[in-house]
Write a protein that holds these residues in place. Structure first.
Motif, PDB file in Angstrom:
ATOM      1  N   VAL E 273      -8.209  -0.566 -12.832  1.00 47.83           N
ATOM      2  CA  VAL E 273      -6.810  -0.256 -13.128  1.00 47.83           C
ATOM      3  C   VAL E 273      -6.243  -1.266 -14.126  1.00 47.83           C
ATOM      4  O   VAL E 273      -5.650  -0.893 -15.138  1.00 47.83           O
ATOM      5  CB  VAL E 273      -5.966  -0.229 -11.846  1.00 47.83           C
ATOM      6  CG1 VAL E 273      -4.484  -0.128 -12.167  1.00 47.83           C
ATOM      7  CG2 VAL E 273      -6.402   0.918 -10.951  1.00 47.83           C
ATOM      8  N   SER E 312      -6.928  -3.625  -8.978  1.00 46.57           N
ATOM      9  CA  SER E 312      -6.412  -2.300  -8.583  1.00 46.57           C
ATOM     10  C   SER E 312      -4.909  -2.176  -8.764  1.00 46.57           C
ATOM     11  O   SER E 312      -4.338  -1.141  -8.429  1.00 46.57           O
ATOM     12  CB  SER E 312      -6.773  -2.020  -7.120  1.00 46.57           C
ATOM     13  OG  SER E 312      -5.919  -2.750  -6.241  1.00 46.57           O
ATOM     14  N   GLU E 314      -1.475  -2.359 -11.219  1.00 47.17           N
ATOM     15  CA  GLU E 314      -0.930  -2.353 -12.582  1.00 47.17           C
ATOM     16  C   GLU E 314      -0.070  -3.589 -12.812  1.00 47.17           C
ATOM     17  O   GLU E 314       0.713  -3.971 -11.940  1.00 47.17           O
ATOM     18  CB  GLU E 314      -0.040  -1.138 -12.796  1.00 47.17           C
ATOM     19  CG  GLU E 314      -0.778   0.189 -12.781  1.00 47.17           C
ATOM     20  CD  GLU E 314       0.209   1.344 -12.748  1.00 47.17           C
ATOM     21  OE1 GLU E 314       1.300   1.195 -12.154  1.00 47.17           O
ATOM     22  OE2 GLU E 314      -0.116   2.399 -13.308  1.00 47.17           O
TER      23      GLU E 314
ATOM     24  N   GLY F  14      -0.467   7.893  -9.813  1.00 48.14           N
ATOM     25  CA  GLY F  14      -1.418   6.910 -10.358  1.00 48.14           C
ATOM     26  C   GLY F  14      -1.657   5.776  -9.382  1.00 48.14           C
ATOM     27  O   GLY F  14      -1.617   5.967  -8.159  1.00 48.14           O
ATOM     28  N   PRO F  15      -1.907   4.590  -9.877  1.00 50.04           N
ATOM     29  CA  PRO F  15      -2.187   3.456  -9.000  1.00 50.04           C
ATOM     30  C   PRO F  15      -0.933   2.645  -8.662  1.00 50.04           C
ATOM     31  O   PRO F  15      -1.063   1.576  -8.067  1.00 50.04           O
ATOM     32  CB  PRO F  15      -3.152   2.618  -9.846  1.00 50.04           C
ATOM     33  CG  PRO F  15      -2.794   2.917 -11.257  1.00 50.04           C
ATOM     34  CD  PRO F  15      -2.209   4.306 -11.277  1.00 50.04           C
ATOM     35  N   THR F  16       0.236   3.117  -9.035  1.00 51.56           N
ATOM     36  CA  THR F  16       1.473   2.381  -8.786  1.00 51.56           C
ATOM     37  C   THR F  16       1.655   2.119  -7.283  1.00 51.56           C
ATOM     38  O   THR F  16       1.448   3.001  -6.469  1.00 51.56           O
ATOM     39  CB  THR F  16       2.668   3.189  -9.328  1.00 51.56           C
ATOM     40  OG1 THR F  16       2.422   3.488 -10.699  1.00 51.56           O
ATOM     41  CG2 THR F  16       3.976   2.423  -9.187  1.00 51.56           C
ATOM     42  N   ARG F  17       2.061   0.899  -6.952  1.00 52.56           N
ATOM     43  CA  ARG F  17       2.283   0.531  -5.559  1.00 52.56           C
ATOM     44  C   ARG F  17       3.714   0.907  -5.143  1.00 52.56           C
ATOM     45  O   ARG F  17       4.592   1.015  -5.990  1.00 52.56           O
ATOM     46  CB  ARG F  17       2.077  -0.980  -5.369  1.00 52.56           C
ATOM     47  CG  ARG F  17       0.675  -1.428  -5.803  1.00 52.56           C
ATOM     48  CD  ARG F  17      -0.003  -2.280  -4.774  1.00 52.56           C
ATOM     49  NE  ARG F  17      -0.164  -1.595  -3.523  1.00 52.56           N
ATOM     50  CZ  ARG F  17      -0.739  -2.139  -2.432  1.00 52.56           C
ATOM     51  NH1 ARG F  17      -1.167  -3.390  -2.465  1.00 52.56           N
ATOM     52  NH2 ARG F  17      -0.862  -1.454  -1.323  1.00 52.56           N
ATOM     53  N   GLU F  88       0.950   6.544  -1.480  1.00 49.83           N
ATOM     54  CA  GLU F  88       0.500   5.615  -2.524  1.00 49.83           C
ATOM     55  C   GLU F  88      -0.978   5.912  -2.699  1.00 49.83           C
ATOM     56  O   GLU F  88      -1.787   5.587  -1.817  1.00 49.83           O
ATOM     57  CB  GLU F  88       0.732   4.177  -2.024  1.00 49.83           C
ATOM     58  CG  GLU F  88       0.426   3.093  -3.020  1.00 49.83           C
ATOM     59  CD  GLU F  88       0.530   1.693  -2.394  1.00 49.83           C
ATOM     60  OE1 GLU F  88       1.598   1.071  -2.454  1.00 49.83           O
ATOM     61  OE2 GLU F  88      -0.474   1.238  -1.802  1.00 49.83           O
ATOM     62  N   ALA F  91      -6.547   3.149  -5.159  1.00 44.31           N
ATOM     63  CA  ALA F  91      -7.057   2.521  -6.380  1.00 44.31           C
ATOM     64  C   ALA F  91      -8.189   1.626  -5.891  1.00 44.31           C
ATOM     65  O   ALA F  91      -7.995   0.444  -5.675  1.00 44.31           O
ATOM     66  CB  ALA F  91      -5.968   1.711  -7.078  1.00 44.31           C
ATOM     67  N   ARG F  94      -8.874  -0.580  -3.118  1.00 44.60           N
ATOM     68  CA  ARG F  94      -7.648  -0.476  -2.347  1.00 44.60           C
ATOM     69  C   ARG F  94      -7.491   0.968  -1.854  1.00 44.60           C
ATOM     70  O   ARG F  94      -7.613   1.901  -2.655  1.00 44.60           O
ATOM     71  CB  ARG F  94      -6.462  -0.879  -3.229  1.00 44.60           C
ATOM     72  CG  ARG F  94      -5.138  -0.796  -2.579  1.00 44.60           C
ATOM     73  CD  ARG F  94      -4.105  -1.645  -3.275  1.00 44.60           C
ATOM     74  NE  ARG F  94      -3.881  -1.325  -4.668  1.00 44.60           N
ATOM     75  CZ  ARG F  94      -3.207  -0.248  -5.115  1.00 44.60           C
ATOM     76  NH1 ARG F  94      -2.739   0.639  -4.264  1.00 44.60           N
ATOM     77  NH2 ARG F  94      -3.023  -0.061  -6.401  1.00 44.60           N
ATOM     78  N   ALA F  96      -5.801   4.475  -0.189  1.00 43.73           N
ATOM     79  CA  ALA F  96      -4.558   5.250  -0.232  1.00 43.73           C
ATOM     80  C   ALA F  96      -3.767   4.981   1.047  1.00 43.73           C
ATOM     81  O   ALA F  96      -4.343   4.779   2.116  1.00 43.73           O
ATOM     82  CB  ALA F  96      -4.874   6.734  -0.352  1.00 43.73           C
TER      83      ALA F  96
END
Lengths: 339, 339, 339, 339, 339, 339
Positions: E273, E312, E314, F14-17, F88, F91, F94, F96
């Motif tokens: 990522v 992982s 961003e 996407g990979p946004t937390r 979430e 990623a 990490r 989901a």
């Protein structure tokens, strides 16, 4: 000089399906324009010859090309629509899908006499077209022939990328139209499958072959290229070989066959950002190398690496520099942050 | 039953110009579909009759309509392309621009006999079409006539919105085709300008008039509507009146003329989110009211307010509820947060 | 020929505040480049003379300009950074805010001798620069003087837009540097406030004045322009007048003063999409008209309308066509959808 | 110290309707937190007392507040959900719509004894809560009373904003709960309508009044504020007055009534970016001014201008600086680009 | 206490190339701030010491840090610009590219005496800086030395991450400046390559080695760490080892060498990522563990897993929790949805 | 007929937390609705039975389903909130994360008698529910039992997917409630782990097993399915087997056990766009095949491939066509662009 249709590409982006799309990414493209941009990025100069409508979408297309340094003075303004294609990118194991909407476009309506080839080719050294150009309209095979004749008069080298698209025309129709046009072609771009589909030239496996790329497949393609040269009188034949993709790592390799012999590139692993335009990027890069007088081995390696890098760029244009291509040729495959 | 072309609308969104657009917002639309959605939002039931290609873009169009509760079983799958239009919204004093790309669409290829009107209209109470339907293909005037004849057989009321688009056909051509079709129309939707352009009916000002909306213009339109009814034998004529817009506050008012007299709505200020489809929203709402047996004064007020609210909704569909329309009729113009 | 700094504009977009921004819209710009694009859009040809770093951000800047048809061959590659500015657009009554980050840019480092003005101006008819050019670096006043001297040798008309930016330099500093440079200027672009700040020329009100635009202000500016011509020997002075904006409707009017007299444009209402670059758009349009030999009254009306339309376009460039400008001159202010 | 519920605000953004939304903008908010952020922006210090779940959404809420400098140590972690509200912004004449989804939230479950008010208020000077706090859960009226009692013990000033939300509770229920809580309030924030709904205090018009803001309405509100002070023993009452909005320009004015007299702010025009949180911004700003010992006239002018500017900021927080507020107080209403 | 430059990171996002970017994602960062956030996420407390301009971009940077719980009181406001870097993420085999634009930043102008180190370090236990801090400005090596001296006085442990960036300074220059600064360092963070480049310490392979990670490379790095401890007197040396990446699966492993021996983490597969900040995340996590008194084996495993998880997330910050790190240490590698 | 809760899914994309998210992608979903959409996409007809609030979010949910052709007439309007879940995405390494916010939803409040099962099931052939339905509210186990009894009366086949969610209820609670409900189930969907957790049925490994999929695991699952059929009297048991995922290639395989024997699908590699809803897609596809009377081997292969393709589609719905499933069954795994 690159002759072919200019198109608006409307992509759903990412893995979004057509039915889910509430917006489309818009970029302007065209097989031959893609090759032109590739060549310009490496330091060459290129002009696109095409036709677009006079309205703002046509104008936006032309300005999109200008941005990347392509000469657009020979793009006619005529007709009512710009050809369009819808793209749903792949999300393996689901395949990418293309819906063409090119009927009735400004380019498709071209007829012999519409373009002043003598003016266009004056001072030029190379003319490139691909198999989609004669496919899209009834007058276009004759326009391509007209261009090839003018190229002969002006001593301009002519290359053609077979670029067969099953959703544009059938294999039968393609073969009927393309075969006579091969007489005006000096350098052919193709792959194994399209050589069979469009030109009816295939090469038997020399025995039981392993799948994938590898020595057997390279040897078979070497024989195929030689046969194409012999049968159609091409000065050079450049073939691309692919394997994998989808859920597997994609592989890519290219070869160039001339009277002096065959040069084979290394095998490259490719990324999966956007593979559309990879063949065009390869063609533009090889034309650049041949115009620059590079030796065959160097030229094919550069062009193969350029086509490999295209897979990492969004959109159909190969926005990579010669430095980046040469870094890949040297084996640098992006593990580091350049900082 | 709403008969007309379905389209993909590709809008740059906001004030972005075509040449700047790197993406287009995608929505599916069509003048008659817009009216159908308006009617369904107010609690009615509606079916769209049209034709789209069998591919995924055609399917996405149909599913987009389904979402809003419109019946789509009578949408044929045929042809290769869905009509498209490009929209660059207004940024006053710069005007909104539309580029039509509708030639060769699935709908444009319809010919008499393609649709089974007796099955389609069986059980229906109303058939609506607009002036864009016969404009897009050579077979369509006859299809419209065929539909009107079937409607007569089934006792179905027929309405038409003149909906003249200068970028689709000339005034001369429109008048030639539309005039005979008026024989099959019971209820006409129009505005003052289009009544002149398409039907050649105009009403002189009664003296020197102030600009804008106002008593003189309402009276002139009242006379115009009566003249249209008399001349073409319409049972009812509904007119929309507009003023302002651009840098000024837009104003909007509607009237309904029948044998019993003329009902005029209040004058409404309109917003500037998206005015496309306001006339269609008005038509769908008025059809809803007339089918529900509302008295003329109530019906025109509801429909005018519905058309006003359309200006506040993105896209061509009028996604507002009857409650919201009635709140506006009562004078609630959005100063408060409903919480 | 347009000489000035090229910049990256990073805007929060919409009403988003700097502290809220998680992305910036990126566009390339520059006061003189804006004027160049305006001129090219109306059919002229223009070259930008500037300096950008050789890295990819510098290259992206150049390609952004190419897209709009501006000639970029005279843009030097040097230095390490491209000047940047951050923009938080207005959300009235909150004002737009600009943060300049231009120190140490490639352009700011230019010194006399870096540019070959004889080559650059050979064949040119007009040279334009603005007050931001000498403001950004210590060597730049001398470069501007060098350019003006070369222009004189080549018979090239020179125009200057005062373009004072308080966040770049103080009024005192600006006056000290700009005053001697006026000797090389033929055509001045300014507004009332900047004429006072930068050149120390003001015109007293002739009595008690109403606020806003209007006869008194126009007359005062007419006298001011005449005084500027007299005092500095300009062949022509073009002034822009503004009023309103913020929560009120903005108004815009322009005048051109020459030895033959003063031509005043109509007063235009402006939109609020993006007002940055309006003065540059006006300058580019007026240069276009003067080069085309238009009479003063026609030229100032066209240029004023062009500057008005700039307010409707996102970004600093004035992406409108001559047709659109002429429609506005004729009074068409965007109430209709062009379809 | 600001006591109230923290919420996730999910907004469709722009004019998008709920049924069209494919994404929601996410921001964390709460009436009292909004006031706290307003105060901190002007240089004060503030702590929020609330309860959020221990999971990542609760944590994201707390971190969102931290970003703007609010102290969050007294935010309990408990329960399973964070209260939510859905927002569809206005697109006049269509009103903004709010859907509350606050039942069962971490905050709604608070009961007396859950918070250690003596620790929380130790060293504090002001406690602020609003009418939404006791509305959301059965234990909350007693928690508010408990806080007020502790505030008395610690000599902390208590303010309350009536903040009535009809979608949370009925007027009857609100009046029953809120009336006894007024005994613990020193400073009241309200508007004319809510004073009537929640506290049953109204003031008859002194004669026939013109609509809108204006002298009559200001005088009536002055009497109303005095009556509220007398009847409930408030030390001060601050009222906000609104008019217009929707398609018309919104107007906003505020007044502060104390034993020394009444101070009335100027009337401000407001923008339409996002009006939610304007009352909270006003409250936070006035608390800031009163804590800083500003005279009443200066305090109410500052607070009114702060509330006006909130309308220009996206989200519920008033992200403006004291400099910006003072510029507006001085009459600068955003016509210029600050550059 | 973490001392270093704060920056604005402008990333094209996804695989978009610089020349294609029409927007940049904006995040605030800095090598040392990254380490601070990592430590805070695991439950520690951290303060950043730096300098930013007083304008809104500087303020936005500070507020961005506050959101993640980092103390920012010791961030000076001075100078005119915030250092910036442009990022084009990798799209293998195309490498990620960084363009630094840090010259003339607020931080780069720091000089000895600007910061009150005694106040800053009072009560602190650890001071961390990295090799980018002395690289960006002429006064900074002396500031770092000043900080280290103060740390010694206060009994504060000092750590340094070599963090060599070839685009900031040459190896020669780095070695000249960094070598004397090592005298003030207790704990060194490095990798094999940078130990050679910056400190001139390398370890010969013990024979022919296999590529990649593996026993030979771990043993060689173990010897290297011991040599660094001996040669410079570090109390501890922590090294990160990487392999793969690009089109291959990336691998990551870390070791900690102290007088008691060497602890080596497991080898981890990393995602793709965003790898920027992985070393900083590792440093922050290891400092957290050492401050918490964890045994070396546990500390290095936790820190290695934390650095792995950074890939992982961003942005440059390691927004993962101690629970997530421990889950990875236990072998849970994300195959399941946690629901 | 598909009975279960409808939900709003709010995904960071996407990979946004979660802590980084400033917007959430919004889609409507529900385990049983997912299965219904899968079935409809393959040409079947399906109705969803559920409850949503009457407000606009509830309505948006219903219209979202309509878009994909699912019948929604039996969706009650009641209650105040729509169940929500926050997602979430993974990623790797990490995982989901899902946060459920379903308490107090419209569906959770259902009680026996609320739904008219005789009307609902009249004319139906199949009733499907999953383990989340009885988990979310105290009245729901009885509603499920009521539905099953009605199904028996109407001769409708009943299927259940165990679908255990540890964040909804404990294994103990699930087993207590689910076990008696199994008496009304004809076809069971499960996996090995959930059969143990919810029904207490496990199958010992026959010896030392290799990890991953493979012959031993298939044989063990075959025995497990047979045991489930025997113990609970199911007519059929369908199991899904998974391996890998995270940083490794995910693998997927399915089997169907009936009295006639066990059919095992091929093993499929899966993509990583969005795995949520894969089990539901499998269930919907298998129900489609069984209703269409396909032989077991063909049915399980089709359903396994359908579940595999779900991993390539964003959102919980399986928007793939029967043609695409059959292409995958034939071994086409997306290496080519379909053009």
């Amino acid at each position: 000089v690159f002759f072919g249709e200019l198109l608006l590409r409307l992509s759903t982006g990412g893995p979004t399906r057509f039915v889910q799309a509430r917006s489309f990414e818009a970029r302007y493209t065209g097989a031959e324009a893609n090759a032109a941009v590739s060549l310009v990025n490496f330091g060459g100069t290129a002009a696109v010859v095409s036709a677009v409508p006079a309205h703002e979408i046509g104008q936006a297309c032309v300005q999109f090309l200008q941005q990347f340094g392509v000469e657009t003075r020979a793009v006619l303004r005529r007709g009512d629509r710009l050809g369009t294609y819808y793209l749903e990118p792949a999300a393996p194991p689901r395949a990418a899908r293309v819906i063409y909407d090119r009927a009735g476009s400004a380019f498709a309506g071209l007829r012999p006499g519409d373009l002043d080839w003598d003016a266009i080719l004056s001072g030029a050294r190379w003319l490139h077209w691909s198999g989609t150009a004669p496919a899209v309209g009834p007058g276009l095979p004759a326009v391509v022939a007209e261009a090839a004749a003018a190229a002969r008069r002006h001593g301009v080298t002519v290359s053609c990328d077979l670029n067969h698209r099953a959703r544009l025309w059938s294999a039968t129709e393609a073969r009927r139209v393309m075969t006579p046009l091969m007489a005006g072609v000096d350098v052919l771009f193709a792959n194994e499958e399209q050589a069979g589909t469009v030109l009816g030239v295939t090469e038997e496996a020399a025995g039981k072959e392993a799948g994938g790329l590898g020595r057997e497949r390279v040897e078979r393609c070497t024989r195929l290229a030689a046969r194409l040269r012999t049968q159609f009188g091409f000065r050079a034949v450049a073939l691309t070989l692919r394997d994998g993709g989808g859920l597997e790592q994609g592989r890519w390799q290219c070869l160039l066959s001339t009277a002096e012999g065959t040069h084979v590139s290394r095998e490259y692993g490719v990324g999966d950002v956007d593979r559309i335009g990879a063949g065009d990027a390869f063609a533009g890069a090889l034309i650049h190398q041949l115009l620059a007088g590079r030796p065959g081995a160097e030229a094919i390696e550069f062009a193969a690496a350029a086509g490999c890098l295209k897979h990492s760029v969004e959109g159909d244009f190969n926005l990579v520099s010669a430095d980046e291509v040469q870094a890949l040729v040297r084996g640098d495959t992006g593990q580091r942050v350049l900082r």
